[in-house]
Design a protein around this motif. Sequence first.
Motif, short mmCIF file in Angstrom:
data_model
loop_
_atom_site.label_atom_id
_atom_site.label_comp_id
_atom_site.label_asym_id
_atom_site.label_seq_id
_atom_site.Cartn_x
_atom_site.Cartn_y
_atom_site.Cartn_z
N PHE A 297 -5.98 4.75 12.36
CA PHE A 297 -5.18 5.76 13.06
C PHE A 297 -3.92 5.09 13.58
O PHE A 297 -3.97 4.02 14.18
CB PHE A 297 -5.96 6.34 14.25
N ASP A 298 -2.79 5.75 13.38
CA ASP A 298 -1.54 5.26 13.95
C ASP A 298 -1.36 5.89 15.32
O ASP A 298 -2.19 6.70 15.77
CB ASP A 298 -0.38 5.62 13.02
N THR A 299 -0.27 5.54 16.01
CA THR A 299 -0.08 5.96 17.39
C THR A 299 -0.01 7.48 17.55
O THR A 299 -0.40 8.01 18.59
CB THR A 299 1.21 5.36 17.94
N ASP A 300 0.46 8.19 16.54
CA ASP A 300 0.61 9.64 16.65
C ASP A 300 -0.54 10.39 16.00
O ASP A 300 -0.46 11.60 15.81
CB ASP A 300 1.93 10.07 16.00
N GLY A 301 -1.61 9.67 15.69
CA GLY A 301 -2.78 10.30 15.08
C GLY A 301 -2.74 10.33 13.56
O GLY A 301 -3.71 10.75 12.92
N THR A 302 -1.64 9.88 13.00
CA THR A 302 -1.56 9.79 11.54
C THR A 302 -2.64 8.84 11.02
O THR A 302 -2.91 7.81 11.62
CB THR A 302 -0.19 9.27 11.11
N ILE A 303 -3.25 9.22 9.91
CA ILE A 303 -4.28 8.38 9.32
C ILE A 303 -3.70 7.68 8.09
O ILE A 303 -3.05 8.30 7.26
CB ILE A 303 -5.51 9.21 8.92
N ILE A 304 -3.98 6.41 8.01
CA ILE A 304 -3.52 5.59 6.89
C ILE A 304 -4.74 5.08 6.13
O ILE A 304 -5.65 4.52 6.73
CB ILE A 304 -2.70 4.39 7.41
N TYR A 305 -4.75 5.30 4.83
CA TYR A 305 -5.84 4.82 3.98
C TYR A 305 -5.30 3.81 2.97
O TYR A 305 -4.20 3.96 2.45
CB TYR A 305 -6.49 5.97 3.20
N ALA A 306 -6.12 2.83 2.68
CA ALA A 306 -5.81 1.95 1.56
C ALA A 306 -5.94 2.75 0.27
O ALA A 306 -6.80 3.63 0.15
CB ALA A 306 -6.76 0.76 1.54
N ASP A 307 -5.09 2.44 -0.70
CA ASP A 307 -5.13 3.17 -1.97
C ASP A 307 -6.52 3.13 -2.62
O ASP A 307 -6.96 4.09 -3.24
CB ASP A 307 -4.09 2.60 -2.94
N ALA A 308 -7.20 2.00 -2.45
CA ALA A 308 -8.50 1.81 -3.11
C ALA A 308 -9.58 2.76 -2.61
O ALA A 308 -10.59 2.96 -3.29
CB ALA A 308 -8.96 0.36 -2.95
N VAL A 309 -9.37 3.34 -1.43
CA VAL A 309 -10.43 4.19 -0.85
C VAL A 309 -10.01 5.64 -0.67
O VAL A 309 -10.81 6.46 -0.25
CB VAL A 309 -10.92 3.62 0.50
N LYS A 310 -8.76 5.95 -0.97
CA LYS A 310 -8.28 7.32 -0.80
C LYS A 310 -9.12 8.30 -1.61
O LYS A 310 -9.45 8.05 -2.76
CB LYS A 310 -6.82 7.42 -1.24
N GLY A 311 -9.50 9.38 -0.95
CA GLY A 311 -10.32 10.39 -1.61
C GLY A 311 -11.80 10.12 -1.57
O GLY A 311 -12.61 10.98 -1.92
N ARG A 312 -12.18 8.92 -1.12
CA ARG A 312 -13.61 8.56 -1.06
C ARG A 312 -14.07 8.27 0.36
O ARG A 312 -15.21 8.53 0.72
CB ARG A 312 -13.89 7.34 -1.94
N PHE A 313 -13.20 7.68 1.17
CA PHE A 313 -13.54 7.32 2.55
C PHE A 313 -12.82 8.25 3.51
O PHE A 313 -11.68 8.68 3.26
CB PHE A 313 -13.11 5.89 2.85
N THR A 314 -13.47 8.51 4.65
CA THR A 314 -12.87 9.34 5.68
C THR A 314 -13.08 8.68 7.04
O THR A 314 -14.22 8.41 7.44
CB THR A 314 -13.50 10.74 5.71
N ILE A 315 -11.99 8.43 7.73
CA ILE A 315 -12.06 7.87 9.08
C ILE A 315 -11.99 9.02 10.08
O ILE A 315 -11.27 10.01 9.88
CB ILE A 315 -10.93 6.85 9.32
N SER A 316 -12.76 8.90 11.15
CA SER A 316 -12.72 9.92 12.19
C SER A 316 -13.11 9.26 13.51
O SER A 316 -13.61 8.13 13.53
CB SER A 316 -13.67 11.08 11.87
N LYS A 317 -12.87 9.97 14.59
CA LYS A 317 -13.28 9.43 15.88
C LYS A 317 -13.70 10.54 16.81
O LYS A 317 -13.24 11.67 16.71
CB LYS A 317 -12.17 8.60 16.52
N ASP A 318 -14.62 10.22 17.68
CA ASP A 318 -15.12 11.11 18.70
C ASP A 318 -14.60 10.60 20.03
O ASP A 318 -15.12 9.61 20.57
CB ASP A 318 -16.65 11.13 18.66
#
Length: 121
Positions: free
Chosen positions: A51-72
């Motif tokens: 997560f970046d400072t404004d909530g933007t999510i950054i994924y590595a190309d190798a995991v895009k579409g397969r991994f999902t980051i989230s937070k509670d």
Amino acid sequence: HVQLVESGGGSVQAGGSLRLSCAPSGYYYVSPCMGWFRQAPGKEREGVAAFDTDGTIIYADAVKGRFTISKDDANNTLYLQMDSLKFEDTAMYYCALTPMEGSTCVRPYKFWGQGTQVTVS
């Protein structure tokens, strides 16, 4: 002292899924800058998702579409849902937290967990 504790790693067959969790232990430093990294044997540590400072999510190309980051935010817990796992996803996975400085996340990340092993066969 900020401590981060990862869990959820394990062994899984290719195509399977795992969900990693990361929770703070003890003093908790509040920052939007949280992410997951991994290091495979013989390779450098690499960013997976963050997560970046404004909530933007950054994924590595190798995991895009397969991994999902989230937070509670209520539980101060960070997650990484990993689907369609591949052999090359095998690595030690680390969660990390870093302060904000102005409008950016401090690099390199300041606080790290001990890691959780993910093995895909």
